[in-house]
Design a protein around this motif. Structure first.
Motif, mmCIF file in Angstrom:
data_model
loop_
_atom_site.group_PDB
_atom_site.id
_atom_site.type_symbol
_atom_site.label_atom_id
_atom_site.label_comp_id
_atom_site.label_asym_id
_atom_site.label_seq_id
_atom_site.Cartn_x
_atom_site.Cartn_y
_atom_site.Cartn_z
ATOM 1 N N SER A 74 0.714 -21.536 -3.273
ATOM 2 C CA SER A 74 0.761 -22.108 -2.884
ATOM 3 C C SER A 74 -0.033 -23.514 -2.660
ATOM 4 O O SER A 74 1.339 -24.109 -2.299
ATOM 5 C CB SER A 74 1.669 -21.581 -1.082
ATOM 6 N N ALA A 83 1.644 -36.427 2.638
ATOM 7 C CA ALA A 83 1.433 -35.140 2.577
ATOM 8 C C ALA A 83 3.045 -34.439 2.595
ATOM 9 O O ALA A 83 3.734 -35.453 2.746
ATOM 10 C CB ALA A 83 1.008 -34.890 4.083
ATOM 11 N N GLY A 84 2.771 -33.512 1.822
ATOM 12 C CA GLY A 84 4.164 -33.087 1.736
ATOM 13 C C GLY A 84 4.833 -32.900 3.097
ATOM 14 O O GLY A 84 6.483 -32.769 3.638
ATOM 15 N N SER A 85 3.702 -32.354 4.319
ATOM 16 C CA SER A 85 4.275 -32.181 5.278
ATOM 17 C C SER A 85 5.446 -33.595 6.193
ATOM 18 O O SER A 85 6.380 -33.811 6.538
ATOM 19 C CB SER A 85 3.468 -31.798 6.550
ATOM 20 N N GLU A 105 8.127 -34.218 4.564
ATOM 21 C CA GLU A 105 9.417 -33.373 5.393
ATOM 22 C C GLU A 105 9.753 -34.064 6.333
ATOM 23 O O GLU A 105 11.380 -33.760 6.874
ATOM 24 C CB GLU A 105 8.572 -31.979 5.509
ATOM 25 N N HIS A 120 7.503 -22.219 3.375
ATOM 26 C CA HIS A 120 5.984 -22.291 3.877
ATOM 27 C C HIS A 120 5.834 -23.033 5.956
ATOM 28 O O HIS A 120 6.984 -23.568 5.832
ATOM 29 C CB HIS A 120 6.132 -23.608 3.649
ATOM 30 N N THR A 140 5.027 -25.217 6.889
ATOM 31 C CA THR A 140 5.168 -27.094 7.779
ATOM 32 C C THR A 140 6.736 -27.159 7.492
ATOM 33 O O THR A 140 7.157 -27.615 8.175
ATOM 34 C CB THR A 140 4.313 -27.894 6.518
ATOM 35 N N THR A 199 12.692 -24.627 -0.584
ATOM 36 C CA THR A 199 11.758 -24.309 -1.247
ATOM 37 C C THR A 199 11.902 -23.724 -2.568
ATOM 38 O O THR A 199 12.625 -22.122 -2.647
ATOM 39 C CB THR A 199 10.070 -23.992 -0.950
ATOM 40 N N ASP A 257 12.145 -28.560 -0.766
ATOM 41 C CA ASP A 257 10.888 -29.183 -1.211
ATOM 42 C C ASP A 257 10.362 -28.899 -1.918
ATOM 43 O O ASP A 257 10.298 -27.655 -2.773
ATOM 44 C CB ASP A 257 10.086 -27.625 0.439
ATOM 45 N N ALA A 294 6.695 -28.724 -3.654
ATOM 46 C CA ALA A 294 5.847 -28.419 -3.223
ATOM 47 C C ALA A 294 5.551 -27.452 -4.751
ATOM 48 O O ALA A 294 5.068 -27.546 -5.008
ATOM 49 C CB ALA A 294 5.183 -27.789 -2.400
ATOM 50 N N ASN A 295 6.721 -26.781 -5.008
ATOM 51 C CA ASN A 295 6.090 -26.088 -6.018
ATOM 52 C C ASN A 295 6.729 -26.671 -7.452
ATOM 53 O O ASN A 295 7.726 -26.204 -8.675
ATOM 54 C CB ASN A 295 6.688 -24.682 -5.794
ATOM 55 N N HIS A 332 10.758 -33.647 -1.273
ATOM 56 C CA HIS A 332 9.559 -34.152 -1.223
ATOM 57 C C HIS A 332 8.403 -33.762 -2.616
ATOM 58 O O HIS A 332 9.071 -32.430 -3.123
ATOM 59 C CB HIS A 332 8.651 -33.605 -0.154
ATOM 60 N N ASN A 373 4.638 -33.114 -3.642
ATOM 61 C CA ASN A 373 3.187 -32.954 -3.224
ATOM 62 C C ASN A 373 2.113 -33.325 -4.340
ATOM 63 O O ASN A 373 1.955 -32.615 -5.859
ATOM 64 C CB ASN A 373 2.839 -31.351 -3.227
ATOM 65 N N HIS A 394 -0.520 -33.841 -4.969
ATOM 66 C CA HIS A 394 -1.655 -33.467 -4.787
ATOM 67 C C HIS A 394 -1.393 -32.232 -5.382
ATOM 68 O O HIS A 394 -2.670 -31.500 -5.457
ATOM 69 C CB HIS A 394 -2.886 -33.453 -3.396
ATOM 70 N N LYS A 395 -0.758 -31.783 -5.523
ATOM 71 C CA LYS A 395 -0.781 -30.357 -6.264
ATOM 72 C C LYS A 395 -0.230 -30.011 -7.252
ATOM 73 O O LYS A 395 -0.379 -29.788 -8.330
ATOM 74 C CB LYS A 395 0.754 -29.315 -5.260
#
Ligand SMILES: *Cc1c(COP(=O)(O)O)cnc(C)c1O
Length: 496
Positions: free
Chosen positions: A70, A130-132, A135, A165, A167, A209, A238, A240-241, A260, A262, A264-265
């Motif tokens: 994750s 940030a992802g959160s 959100e 997740h 968050t 997600t 989400d 992030a993935n 959103h 990420n 940074h991911k």
């Protein structure tokens, strides 16, 4: 290891610079310190050794494989760091005139456009850090949208699957919405029957997600989308993935309204240790008027910051947002160009390769082709040998690996959530698999050894309950009193 202050000896110095002979400006008496600062006095080689040694006691993506599910702890190309410190970017002042920051604004604009393309939506705000934060910004957009339609009072509920997740529910609560949990079915998808009964005219939206934290792409995504659309609710993705699906599938095409990302991911920004991160959001046309300000827009032949957006929810971040992050992500996306999907294909291939090597040694709760990550369970090791996911994670540290994410997602008992990322070689994956297989054998043959792991790390196994209840946070404070009511014997951590 000693603190640098303990190595201090009066009169020692690191580095010698001859006196410059220039006049020194007088510091007004009232501003002068009375005593010299209490700094360590240390010779240069000792100074260098001290910090070099400290740096080697930290585990990072630069020192080893880091399959933290994750979190997408992948290698970030060093060349992007060079771009981020180009003087034109690095020395930019956030209050500089737009006429003098055209290059930076163009970079922001083109990054927005790239994210529009990747997500299949219509407009992007780079503001959230940030992802959160993406959100909560997305949930505020939902509220603004429904307020405009006079439905904000009625639509109070957000649906979240039980694999979400942490968050996600936190953001929903912070945004003042009520949580509706929906279950996961036997294949690891959202349970559509359970969902049908939970979506009504009070539902503001879904937060999903995809691929989920189980590393599975929801096979019923079209049906799910239809359920929310026909209830007049919005859909939040989400992203992030996104690492798993770039250039392959797009949230906009699946019917989502807000995503959103990420940075940074997925898009090259070193992370861990708290940031900095980037959590831009992309939205469909009907939500675009509510996006945070400023938006970076085209104006004539150039670019400008647009604050004139009467329906905007306002500012969510200072100035342009985390600009250095944008430079790295922009460089990363441009370097891949139209071949971006190769990143995701390699991430998915690596995960499935590793899964194939490990599937006989550990239980696999959802036996399907995985995406960029997969979740194993140490249930068998616990039942047969008393070895838990925590013991396995600690054992991996002795093999020189960062442990995977454990005990998450919550619906898998003794979960081990592994994300290899696309940047690792086959040899690294093989060595990691060998370590996981060796640990599975050790669990059967010498479980006691594993229960005490790690054996070769600077810090051995901690009593985590005691560390929380009775933290020693002052250096050199060895003898401490038990707080009232604390158990006389340290309790073993009971993993759920
Ligand atoms: C990392 C992650 C988040 C939160 O992102 P942050 O940038 O850490 O705030 C949200 N959802 C999922 C699925 C994640 O993996």
């Amino acid at each position: 290891m000693q603190l640098i202050f303990e190595k201090s000896r009066p009169g020692r110095r690191a580095g010698h610079v001859p006196a410059h002979g220039l006049p020194v400006p007088e510091v007004p008496a009232g501003l002068r310190r009375d005593e010299p600062p209490r700094l360590p006095e240390i010779a240069e080689p000792d100074l260098v050794r001290h910090f070099t040694k400290l740096s080697t006691r930290n585990f990072g993506i630069d020192t080893g494989f880091y399959p933290l599910g994750s979190c997408t702890m992948k290698h970030n190309p060093r060349v992007n760091e060079r771009f981020a410190v180009l003087p034109g970017f690095r020395d930019l002042h956030p209050l500089d005139e737009e006429s003098r920051t055209q290059g930076a604004l163009r970079l922001c604009f083109e990054l927005q456009e790239a994210l529009v393309e990747v997500t299949g939506l219509d407009a992007v705000s780079l503001q959230p850090a940030a992802g959160s934060q993406g959100e909560i910004t997305g949930l505020m957009l939902m509220r603004a949208y429904f307020a405009d339609r006079g439905e904000a009072e009625r639509r109070r509920k957000i649906v979240i699957p039980d694999t979400a997740h942490g968050t996600n529910p936190a953001s929903v609560t912070m945004a003042g919405y009520e949580l509706t949990n929906v279950q996961t079915d036997a294949r690891g998808n959202i349970d559509v029957d359970d969902l049908r009964g939970k979506v009504d005219e009070e539902t503001a939206g879904l937060m999903l997600t995809n691929p989920s934290t189980l590393g599975l792409f929801d096979e019923n995504i079209e049906q799910i989308s239809e359920i929310f659309r026909s209830a007049g609710a919005l859909m939040y993705y989400d992203g992030a993935n996104l690492n798993a699906v770039c250039g392959i599938s797009r949230p906009g095409d699946m019917g989502f309204d807000i995503v959103h990302i990420n940075l940074h991911k997925t898009f090259s920004q070193p992370h861990g240790g708290g940031g900095p991160g980037g959590g831009p959001i992309a939205v469909g046309e009907r939500l675009a008027p509510y996006l945070p300000v400023p938006a970076v827009v085209r104006e004539g032949d150039g670019y400008a910051l647009d604050y004139d957006r009467p329906k905007s929810i306002g500012k969510v971040r200072g100035f342009y947002g985390p600009f250095g992050v944008f430079v790295r992500s922009y460089a990363f996306i441009r370097a891949y160009g139209p071949q971006l999907r190769e990143m995701s294909e390699a991430a998915v291939l690596n995960a499935n390769y590793l899964l194939a090597l490990l599937r006989d040694a550990y239980e696999l709760p959802f036996d399907r082709l995985c995406m960029h990550e997969f979740v194993l369970s140490a249930r068998r090791q616990k039942r047969e040998h008393g070895v838990t996911a925590l013991d396995i994670a600690k054992g991996l540290m002795d093999h020189g690996f960062h442990p995977p994410t454990i005990y998450f997602p919550l619906i898998v008992p003794e979960a081990l959530m592994i994300e290899p990322t696309e940047t690792e070689t086959k040899e690294t994956l093989d060595t990691f698999a060998d370590a996981m297989l060796a640990i599975a054998r050790e669990a059967a043959e010498e479980p006691e050894l594993l229960k005490e792991a790690p054996h070769v790390r600077p810090v051995k196994r901690l009593d985590e309950v005691r560390a929380v209840k009775n933290p020693v946070v002052r250096y050199g404070f060895e003898e401490h009193e038990e707080p009232p009511g604390a158990p006389a014997e340290p309790r073993q951590l009971e993993a759920q």
